[in-house]
Design an enzyme around this catalytic site. Structure first.
Site, PDB file in Angstrom:
ATOM      1  NE  ARG A   1     -11.371   2.000   4.710  1.00 13.40           N
ATOM      2  CZ  ARG A   1     -12.496   1.317   4.508  1.00 13.40           C
ATOM      3  NH1 ARG A   1     -13.631   1.692   5.092  1.00 13.40           N
ATOM      4  NH2 ARG A   1     -12.490   0.269   3.728  1.00 13.40           N
TER       5      ARG A   1
ATOM      6  NE  ARG B   1     -16.635  -3.867   3.306  1.00 15.71           N
ATOM      7  CZ  ARG B   1     -15.383  -3.520   3.019  1.00 15.71           C
ATOM      8  NH1 ARG B   1     -14.712  -4.176   2.093  1.00 15.71           N
ATOM      9  NH2 ARG B   1     -14.826  -2.523   3.630  1.00 15.71           N
TER      10      ARG B   1
ATOM     11  NE  ARG C   1      -4.218  -0.068   2.545  1.00 18.97           N
ATOM     12  CZ  ARG C   1      -5.198  -0.970   2.554  1.00 18.97           C
ATOM     13  NH1 ARG C   1      -4.946  -2.244   2.447  1.00 18.97           N
ATOM     14  NH2 ARG C   1      -6.425  -0.572   2.670  1.00 18.97           N
TER      15      ARG C   1
ATOM     16  NE  ARG D   1     -13.491  -3.445   6.781  1.00 21.28           N
ATOM     17  CZ  ARG D   1     -12.648  -3.414   5.758  1.00 21.28           C
ATOM     18  NH1 ARG D   1     -12.601  -4.427   4.905  1.00 21.28           N
ATOM     19  NH2 ARG D   1     -11.855  -2.382   5.566  1.00 21.28           N
TER      20      ARG D   1
HETATM   21  P1  AP5 Z   1     -14.718  -5.642  -1.311  1.00 23.12           P
HETATM   22  O1  AP5 Z   1     -14.330  -6.741  -2.230  1.00 23.12           O
HETATM   23  O2  AP5 Z   1     -14.953  -5.943   0.104  1.00 23.12           O
HETATM   24  O3  AP5 Z   1     -13.690  -4.414  -1.492  1.00 23.12           O
HETATM   25  P2  AP5 Z   1     -12.159  -4.259  -1.097  1.00 23.12           P
HETATM   26  O4  AP5 Z   1     -11.454  -3.733  -2.300  1.00 23.12           O
HETATM   27  O5  AP5 Z   1     -11.640  -5.523  -0.496  1.00 23.12           O
HETATM   28  O6  AP5 Z   1     -12.285  -3.077  -0.050  1.00 23.12           O
HETATM   29  P3  AP5 Z   1     -11.747  -2.919   1.446  1.00 23.12           P
HETATM   30  O7  AP5 Z   1     -12.615  -1.914   2.130  1.00 23.12           O
HETATM   31  O8  AP5 Z   1     -11.582  -4.253   2.103  1.00 23.12           O
HETATM   32  O9  AP5 Z   1     -10.367  -2.287   1.167  1.00 23.12           O
HETATM   33  P4  AP5 Z   1      -9.507  -1.523   2.153  1.00 23.12           P
HETATM   34  O10 AP5 Z   1      -8.282  -1.476   1.334  1.00 23.12           O
HETATM   35  O11 AP5 Z   1     -10.019  -0.240   2.630  1.00 23.12           O
HETATM   36  O12 AP5 Z   1      -9.539  -2.412   3.482  1.00 23.12           O
HETATM   37  P5  AP5 Z   1      -8.492  -3.417   4.128  1.00 23.12           P
HETATM   38  O13 AP5 Z   1      -9.246  -4.429   4.869  1.00 23.12           O
HETATM   39  O14 AP5 Z   1      -7.494  -3.857   3.129  1.00 23.12           O
HETATM   40  O15 AP5 Z   1     -16.037  -4.952  -1.948  1.00 23.12           O
HETATM   41  C1  AP5 Z   1     -16.673  -3.860  -1.281  1.00 23.12           C
HETATM   42  C2  AP5 Z   1     -18.191  -3.989  -1.419  1.00 23.12           C
HETATM   43  O16 AP5 Z   1     -18.565  -3.827  -2.788  1.00 23.12           O
HETATM   44  C3  AP5 Z   1     -18.762  -5.348  -1.001  1.00 23.12           C
HETATM   45  O17 AP5 Z   1     -19.990  -5.124  -0.363  1.00 23.12           O
HETATM   46  C4  AP5 Z   1     -18.943  -6.104  -2.334  1.00 23.12           C
HETATM   47  O18 AP5 Z   1     -20.033  -7.007  -2.257  1.00 23.12           O
HETATM   48  C5  AP5 Z   1     -19.216  -4.978  -3.308  1.00 23.12           C
HETATM   49  N1  AP5 Z   1     -18.658  -5.203  -4.643  1.00 23.12           N
HETATM   50  C6  AP5 Z   1     -17.450  -5.741  -4.951  1.00 23.12           C
HETATM   51  N2  AP5 Z   1     -17.267  -5.758  -6.281  1.00 23.12           N
HETATM   52  C7  AP5 Z   1     -18.386  -5.211  -6.837  1.00 23.12           C
HETATM   53  C8  AP5 Z   1     -18.794  -4.966  -8.185  1.00 23.12           C
HETATM   54  N3  AP5 Z   1     -17.998  -5.284  -9.223  1.00 23.12           N
HETATM   55  N4  AP5 Z   1     -20.009  -4.392  -8.383  1.00 23.12           N
HETATM   56  C9  AP5 Z   1     -20.820  -4.078  -7.317  1.00 23.12           C
HETATM   57  N5  AP5 Z   1     -20.487  -4.302  -6.030  1.00 23.12           N
HETATM   58  C10 AP5 Z   1     -19.279  -4.868  -5.779  1.00 23.12           C
HETATM   59  O19 AP5 Z   1      -7.718  -2.449   5.157  1.00 23.12           O
HETATM   60  C11 AP5 Z   1      -8.368  -1.950   6.299  1.00 23.12           C
HETATM   61  C12 AP5 Z   1      -7.394  -1.139   7.130  1.00 23.12           C
HETATM   62  O20 AP5 Z   1      -6.321  -1.992   7.581  1.00 23.12           O
HETATM   63  C13 AP5 Z   1      -6.683   0.022   6.412  1.00 23.12           C
HETATM   64  O21 AP5 Z   1      -7.459   1.190   6.417  1.00 23.12           O
HETATM   65  C14 AP5 Z   1      -5.393   0.139   7.227  1.00 23.12           C
HETATM   66  O22 AP5 Z   1      -5.635   0.817   8.435  1.00 23.12           O
HETATM   67  C15 AP5 Z   1      -5.071  -1.297   7.563  1.00 23.12           C
HETATM   68  N6  AP5 Z   1      -4.213  -1.927   6.542  1.00 23.12           N
HETATM   69  C16 AP5 Z   1      -4.528  -3.000   5.754  1.00 23.12           C
HETATM   70  N7  AP5 Z   1      -3.510  -3.315   4.931  1.00 23.12           N
HETATM   71  C17 AP5 Z   1      -2.519  -2.409   5.196  1.00 23.12           C
HETATM   72  C18 AP5 Z   1      -1.232  -2.193   4.649  1.00 23.12           C
HETATM   73  N8  AP5 Z   1      -0.749  -2.969   3.646  1.00 23.12           N
HETATM   74  N9  AP5 Z   1      -0.505  -1.167   5.140  1.00 23.12           N
HETATM   75  C19 AP5 Z   1      -0.959  -0.394   6.143  1.00 23.12           C
HETATM   76  N10 AP5 Z   1      -2.180  -0.522   6.697  1.00 23.12           N
HETATM   77  C20 AP5 Z   1      -2.959  -1.536   6.231  1.00 23.12           C
HETATM   78 MG    MG Z   2     -10.993  -6.063   1.451  1.00 22.02          MG
END
Ligand code: AP5
Ligand code: MG
Ligand code: ZN
Length: 215
Positions: free
Chosen positions: A171, A127, A88, A160
């Site tokens: 975000r 979601r 990221r 969430r």
């Molecule tokens: P979904 O597939 O859940 O989306 P996503 O891309 O996985 O989104 P996230 O919110 O999980 O991403 P994020 O990067 O903010 O969170 P993460 O957990 O990595 O789809 C979303 C919704 O849309 C669902 O309801 C789905 O059904 C729907 N949907 C999907 N595709 C669709 C389509 N084509 N059409 C219609 N609807 C659709 O990170 C969370 C937190 O963790 C961060 O903020 C940070 O604090 C920390 N963190 C995680 N990784 C790191 C890292 N590498 N470095 C530092 N901090 C980190």
């Molecule tokens: Mg995700």
């Protein structure tokens, strides 16, 4: 197959990763899921990560880099892996490169999913996620058969903590500032495929599969 799914919050990284995991039998490595698991379990890592996550900010690089470095060495990653939400930052991408080289491995492809900001907010506010198996749903776009239960495993569905509109906006800003430079980074490395993530879930999946064959 060694793959990165890149894209803003709500782009569909987790949704696509889950489908690829089932299809290819390789693990999804989602740093967000690992961190949420640690928060839930109340471990030292969880305590450290929680305030960053609640604020919609990134957890410090050295913390997530350490998690992924260890995870990639586990036996189930030998056949391949799907990185979801890592790297990221450019520092994370550089560290990943070092880890992979030390294991004698190379990335096959980086798939970047592009989605408009308004659509991202709508997706994240609607979601729902399964507490047991992690499958994601959307109340309108991909509804579960029952509002409270996972179709796949019967687990409880929850919303969430960071899917509140104010945190979502934060975000998205963090993505633009700290993560979107990775698009140019991987384009320069010749491993990037950019896909229109606004299409229906099965259409995106089909295009991901085509991109993997091409890669
Ligand atoms: P979904 O597939 O859940 O989306 P996503 O891309 O996985 O989104 P996230 O919110 O999980 O991403 P994020 O990067 O903010 O969170 P993460 O957990 O990595 O789809 C979303 C919704 O849309 C669902 O309801 C789905 O059904 C729907 N949907 C999907 N595709 C669709 C389509 N084509 N059409 C219609 N609807 C659709 O990170 C969370 C937190 O963790 C961060 O903020 C940070 O604090 C920390 N963190 C995680 N990784 C790191 C890292 N590498 N470095 C530092 N901090 C980190
Ligand atoms: Mg995700
Ligand atoms: Zn489930």
């Amino acid at each position: 197959m060694k793959l990165i799914l890149l894209g803003p919050p709500g782009a569909g990284k987790g949704t696509q990763a889950k489908m690829l995991t089932e299809r290819f039998g390789i693990p999804q490595i989602a740093t967000g899921d690992i961190l949420r698991g640690a928060v839930q379990a109340g471990t030292a890592l969880g305590l450290q990560a929680k305030s960053f996550m609640d604020a919609g900010a990134l957890v410090p690089d050295e913390v997530v880099i350490g998690i992924v470095r260890e995870r990639l060495q586990q036996q189930d990653c030998v056949a391949g892996f799907i990185l979801d939400g890592f790297p990221r930052t450019v520092a994370q991408a550089d560290a990943l490169q070092v880890s992979l080289e030390s294991l004698g491995r190379r990335l096959d492809r980086v798939i970047s999913l592009t989605v408009d900001a308004d659509e991202l907010v709508e997706r994240l506010t609607g979601r729902r996620t399964c507490r047991s198996c992690g499958r994601g749903y959307h109340v309108t776009f991909d509804p579960p058969r029952s509002a409270q239960q996972c179709d796949a495993c019967g687990g409880d569905l929850y919303q969430r903590d960071d899917d509140r509109e104010e945190t979502i906006r934060k975000r998205l800003t963090v993505y633009d500032q700290q993560t979107s430079p990775l698009i140019a980074y991987y384009r320069a490395a010749g491993s990037l495929t950019e896909l229109d993530g606004m299409q229906p879930i099965p259409v995106v999946q089909e295009q991901v599969l085509v991109a993997l064959q091409a890669g």
